[in-house]
Design a protein around this motif. Structure first.
Motif, PDB file in Angstrom:
ATOM      1  N   ARG A 164      34.555   4.675  79.321  1.00 14.58           N
ATOM      2  CA  ARG A 164      35.788   3.960  79.629  1.00 14.58           C
ATOM      3  C   ARG A 164      35.869   3.843  81.139  1.00 14.58           C
ATOM      4  O   ARG A 164      35.489   4.750  81.850  1.00 14.58           O
ATOM      5  CB  ARG A 164      36.998   4.742  79.099  1.00 14.58           C
ATOM      6  N   HIS A 165      36.372   2.746  81.608  1.00 16.50           N
ATOM      7  CA  HIS A 165      36.103   2.416  82.991  1.00 16.50           C
ATOM      8  C   HIS A 165      37.225   1.572  83.549  1.00 16.50           C
ATOM      9  O   HIS A 165      37.917   0.903  82.792  1.00 16.50           O
ATOM     10  CB  HIS A 165      34.847   1.538  83.010  1.00 16.50           C
ATOM     11  N   TYR A 166      37.324   1.522  84.849  1.00 18.82           N
ATOM     12  CA  TYR A 166      38.112   0.504  85.554  1.00 18.82           C
ATOM     13  C   TYR A 166      39.600   0.525  85.219  1.00 18.82           C
ATOM     14  O   TYR A 166      40.302  -0.456  85.430  1.00 18.82           O
ATOM     15  CB  TYR A 166      37.586  -0.925  85.229  1.00 18.82           C
ATOM     16  N   PRO A 224      27.783   4.743  94.144  1.00 19.15           N
ATOM     17  CA  PRO A 224      28.543   4.136  93.055  1.00 19.15           C
ATOM     18  C   PRO A 224      29.796   3.519  93.668  1.00 19.15           C
ATOM     19  O   PRO A 224      29.984   3.583  94.890  1.00 19.15           O
ATOM     20  CB  PRO A 224      28.921   5.340  92.194  1.00 19.15           C
ATOM     21  N   SER A 225      30.636   2.931  92.844  1.00 13.95           N
ATOM     22  CA  SER A 225      31.902   2.415  93.370  1.00 13.95           C
ATOM     23  C   SER A 225      32.749   3.576  93.902  1.00 13.95           C
ATOM     24  O   SER A 225      32.708   4.681  93.367  1.00 13.95           O
ATOM     25  CB  SER A 225      32.647   1.653  92.279  1.00 13.95           C
ATOM     26  N   ALA A 226      33.525   3.305  94.968  1.00 15.00           N
ATOM     27  CA  ALA A 226      34.222   4.369  95.703  1.00 15.00           C
ATOM     28  C   ALA A 226      35.624   4.638  95.144  1.00 15.00           C
ATOM     29  O   ALA A 226      36.602   4.667  95.873  1.00 15.00           O
ATOM     30  CB  ALA A 226      34.293   4.013  97.188  1.00 15.00           C
ATOM     31  N   ASN A 227      35.695   4.826  93.824  1.00 15.22           N
ATOM     32  CA  ASN A 227      36.966   5.150  93.167  1.00 15.22           C
ATOM     33  C   ASN A 227      36.792   6.467  92.424  1.00 15.22           C
ATOM     34  O   ASN A 227      35.668   6.923  92.212  1.00 15.22           O
ATOM     35  CB  ASN A 227      37.313   4.045  92.150  1.00 15.22           C
ATOM     36  N   LEU A 228      37.912   7.067  92.016  1.00 15.64           N
ATOM     37  CA  LEU A 228      37.816   8.202  91.103  1.00 15.64           C
ATOM     38  C   LEU A 228      37.272   7.668  89.778  1.00 15.64           C
ATOM     39  O   LEU A 228      37.587   6.548  89.377  1.00 15.64           O
ATOM     40  CB  LEU A 228      39.194   8.841  90.902  1.00 15.64           C
ATOM     41  N   ILE A 233      33.755  -8.107  91.424  1.00 17.40           N
ATOM     42  CA  ILE A 233      33.304  -7.210  90.350  1.00 17.40           C
ATOM     43  C   ILE A 233      31.892  -6.717  90.693  1.00 17.40           C
ATOM     44  O   ILE A 233      31.205  -7.304  91.526  1.00 17.40           O
ATOM     45  CB  ILE A 233      33.317  -7.864  88.943  1.00 17.40           C
ATOM     46  N   GLU A 234      31.518  -5.600  90.049  1.00 16.66           N
ATOM     47  CA  GLU A 234      30.249  -4.955  90.373  1.00 16.66           C
ATOM     48  C   GLU A 234      29.067  -5.883  90.113  1.00 16.66           C
ATOM     49  O   GLU A 234      29.155  -6.826  89.333  1.00 16.66           O
ATOM     50  CB  GLU A 234      30.066  -3.680  89.538  1.00 16.66           C
ATOM     51  N   SER A 235      27.937  -5.513  90.714  1.00 17.79           N
ATOM     52  CA  SER A 235      26.716  -6.320  90.594  1.00 17.79           C
ATOM     53  C   SER A 235      26.237  -6.425  89.144  1.00 17.79           C
ATOM     54  O   SER A 235      26.526  -5.557  88.316  1.00 17.79           O
ATOM     55  CB  SER A 235      25.613  -5.675  91.431  1.00 17.79           C
ATOM     56  N   THR A 257      40.187   1.953  88.373  1.00 16.96           N
ATOM     57  CA  THR A 257      39.805   0.610  88.803  1.00 16.96           C
ATOM     58  C   THR A 257      38.982   0.669  90.102  1.00 16.96           C
ATOM     59  O   THR A 257      39.325   1.422  91.015  1.00 16.96           O
ATOM     60  CB  THR A 257      41.084  -0.222  89.019  1.00 16.96           C
ATOM     61  N   SER A 258      37.954  -0.147  90.194  1.00 20.96           N
ATOM     62  CA  SER A 258      37.090  -0.133  91.383  1.00 20.96           C
ATOM     63  C   SER A 258      37.802  -0.735  92.593  1.00 20.96           C
ATOM     64  O   SER A 258      38.606  -1.651  92.451  1.00 20.96           O
ATOM     65  CB  SER A 258      35.815  -0.927  91.115  1.00 20.96           C
ATOM     66  N   PRO A 259      37.502  -0.209  93.801  1.00 18.82           N
ATOM     67  CA  PRO A 259      38.192  -0.649  95.020  1.00 18.82           C
ATOM     68  C   PRO A 259      37.570  -1.889  95.637  1.00 18.82           C
ATOM     69  O   PRO A 259      36.350  -1.986  95.743  1.00 18.82           O
ATOM     70  CB  PRO A 259      38.004   0.547  95.949  1.00 18.82           C
ATOM     71  N   VAL A 273      33.078  14.391  94.000  1.00 17.68           N
ATOM     72  CA  VAL A 273      34.223  13.689  94.589  1.00 17.68           C
ATOM     73  C   VAL A 273      34.832  12.688  93.595  1.00 17.68           C
ATOM     74  O   VAL A 273      36.042  12.574  93.474  1.00 17.68           O
ATOM     75  CB  VAL A 273      33.800  12.974  95.901  1.00 17.68           C
ATOM     76  N   LYS A 274      33.973  11.996  92.870  1.00 12.13           N
ATOM     77  CA  LYS A 274      34.448  10.979  91.923  1.00 12.13           C
ATOM     78  C   LYS A 274      34.863  11.550  90.577  1.00 12.13           C
ATOM     79  O   LYS A 274      35.600  10.918  89.823  1.00 12.13           O
ATOM     80  CB  LYS A 274      33.324   9.961  91.633  1.00 12.13           C
ATOM     81  N   GLY A 275      34.320  12.738  90.241  1.00 12.91           N
ATOM     82  CA  GLY A 275      34.454  13.238  88.876  1.00 12.91           C
ATOM     83  C   GLY A 275      33.611  12.390  87.934  1.00 12.91           C
ATOM     84  O   GLY A 275      33.982  12.112  86.804  1.00 12.91           O
ATOM     85  N   ARG A 276      32.436  11.959  88.421  1.00 11.35           N
ATOM     86  CA  ARG A 276      31.560  11.063  87.654  1.00 11.35           C
ATOM     87  C   ARG A 276      30.703  11.876  86.686  1.00 11.35           C
ATOM     88  O   ARG A 276      30.162  12.920  87.061  1.00 11.35           O
ATOM     89  CB  ARG A 276      30.660  10.306  88.638  1.00 11.35           C
ATOM     90  N   PRO A 277      30.546  11.394  85.435  1.00  9.98           N
ATOM     91  CA  PRO A 277      29.670  12.092  84.485  1.00  9.98           C
ATOM     92  C   PRO A 277      28.260  12.237  85.062  1.00  9.98           C
ATOM     93  O   PRO A 277      27.739  11.310  85.686  1.00  9.98           O
ATOM     94  CB  PRO A 277      29.663  11.179  83.260  1.00  9.98           C
TER      95      PRO A 277
END
Ligand code: AMP
Ligand code: MG
Length: 329
Positions: A227-229, A139-143, A176-178, A147-149, A52-56
């Motif tokens: 690369r992130h966010y 994980p964070s609920a973004n693609l 921001i994330e933990s 950017t994280s939601p 769903v995220k396209g996460r590595p």
């Protein structure tokens, strides 16, 4: 699939439980950012998170449990300082990486021998975790890379049609994330900076290292190498001293008929009076709280977000700078 956004009630929790126990995913609030949740022991469900995220596939997930959950069921607590960290910072935005006990599916740990665990302080999230009473990986609920939601609406904008339910717990108070902290060794080591700072951890443990990520190193926290966010517009990042460059670039974009926005917090704002501004607030805590919200607002308004760095990397600024470099650098 229709994606519903529902407040946290007995009814929505029953629906969330049905979805999760049926192998599905939902969006959940926490005090840091929104998470994309699956039951941590259900390998097929966990795989869906990556799809769903396209996460590595080599970036492991954090496991979330409620505050009465016995961590010994999941991980080996080997260092005495861990109990002091728990006493002081948990529940809260601190993720600790332990050697795992193999309970969580290997899809979530990427086959590694460690497990990252977090106990969120967000009241609605606690209620949800208690209701489900199973470890939830998220994980964070973004693609991936976006950017994280920090609101349910942000999650909807990225994942509409891909998940059936988002539990709405309001805007995340942290922003921001933990902090991700390796607690397997004699001295705790920060793998990702966040709102629980190096200084705070040092005050409790006597010492705290920060992992450095050099080219070619075996990365201890795989997520930090990506690369992130990133917002969906052009970006640039300058130091406070380079405020003249910020204005120069801003004017160049204006001349091209494009819409630039400066994003900054603190006193440096005074240098940009009269320009389009994404105001992050004044204190580091305010800036962390507003950062992703302003990036996501900015991507809708701006052709380019020209961000100004924090004056140093002390305290919460370390986490903010880590996000700024990746999102805008
Ligand atoms: P996200 O949930 O998208 O904020 O990413 C979770 C972060 O925690 C990433 O940086 C991961 O690499 C990191 N992480 C998760 N599990 C582990 C682990 N077992 N060891 C080290 N880092 C981890
Ligand atoms: Mg993330």
């Amino acid at each position: 699939m229709e994606t519903q956004i529902l407040p946290i009630t007995d009814e929505s929790l029953i629906l969330a439980s049905k979805i999760l126990n049926g192998g599905g995913l939902i969006g959940m609030p926490t005090e840091t950012v929104y998470g994309l949740a699956a039951i941590g022991t259900m390998g097929e469900a966990v795989k869906k998170i990556y799809e769903v995220k396209g996460r590595p596939a080599d970036n492991p997930l954090i496991c979330h449990v409620h505050k009465d959950y016995d961590l010994n069921k999941l991980v080996k607590i080997e260092q005495e300082y861990v109990y002091r960290l728990i006493e002081k910072f948990i529940p809260g935005p601190l993720t600790m990486v332990f050697y795992g006990k193999g309970v969580i599916s290997e899809e979530a740990t990427c086959g590694g021998d460690t497990l990252a665990v977090r106990i969120p302080s967000h009241e609605g999230c606690q209620r949800f975790l208690k209701f489900i009473d199973q470890p939830i990986v998220a994980p964070s609920a973004n693609l991936s890379k976006h950017t994280s939601p920090v609101t349910a609406r942000h999650v909807y904008n990225d994942l509409n049609g891909k998940i059936p339910l988002i539990l709405d717990g309001g805007k995340c108070s942290g922003g921001i994330e933990s902090t991700v902290l390796d607690v397997t060794g004699k001295v705790p080591r920060i793998l990702r900076a966040g709102l629980i700072t190096k200084e705070m951890i040092t005050s409790v443990c006597g010492a705290c290292e920060v992992a450095e990520h050099k080219e070619g190193d075996k990365v201890r926290s795989p997520g930090v190498k990506y690369r992130h966010y990133r917002p969906n517009c052009e970006t640039a990042l300058y130091s406070e001293e380079e405020y003249g460059e910020v204005i120069k670039l801003y004017r160049e974009y204006e001349r091209l008929g494009k819409k630039p926005f400066v994003m900054c917090g603190g006193k440096i704002k005074q240098k940009f009076v009269g320009l389009n501004l994404l105001d992050l607030g004044d204190t580091p805590e305010e800036i962390a709280f507003n950062l992703y919200d302003k990036l996501l607002e900015g991507e809708k308004l701006a052709d380019i977000i020209i961000a100004v760095a924090m004056p140093d990397e002390k305290g919460v600024n370390m986490g903010i700078m880590n996000r700024l470099k990746k999102s805008c650098g």
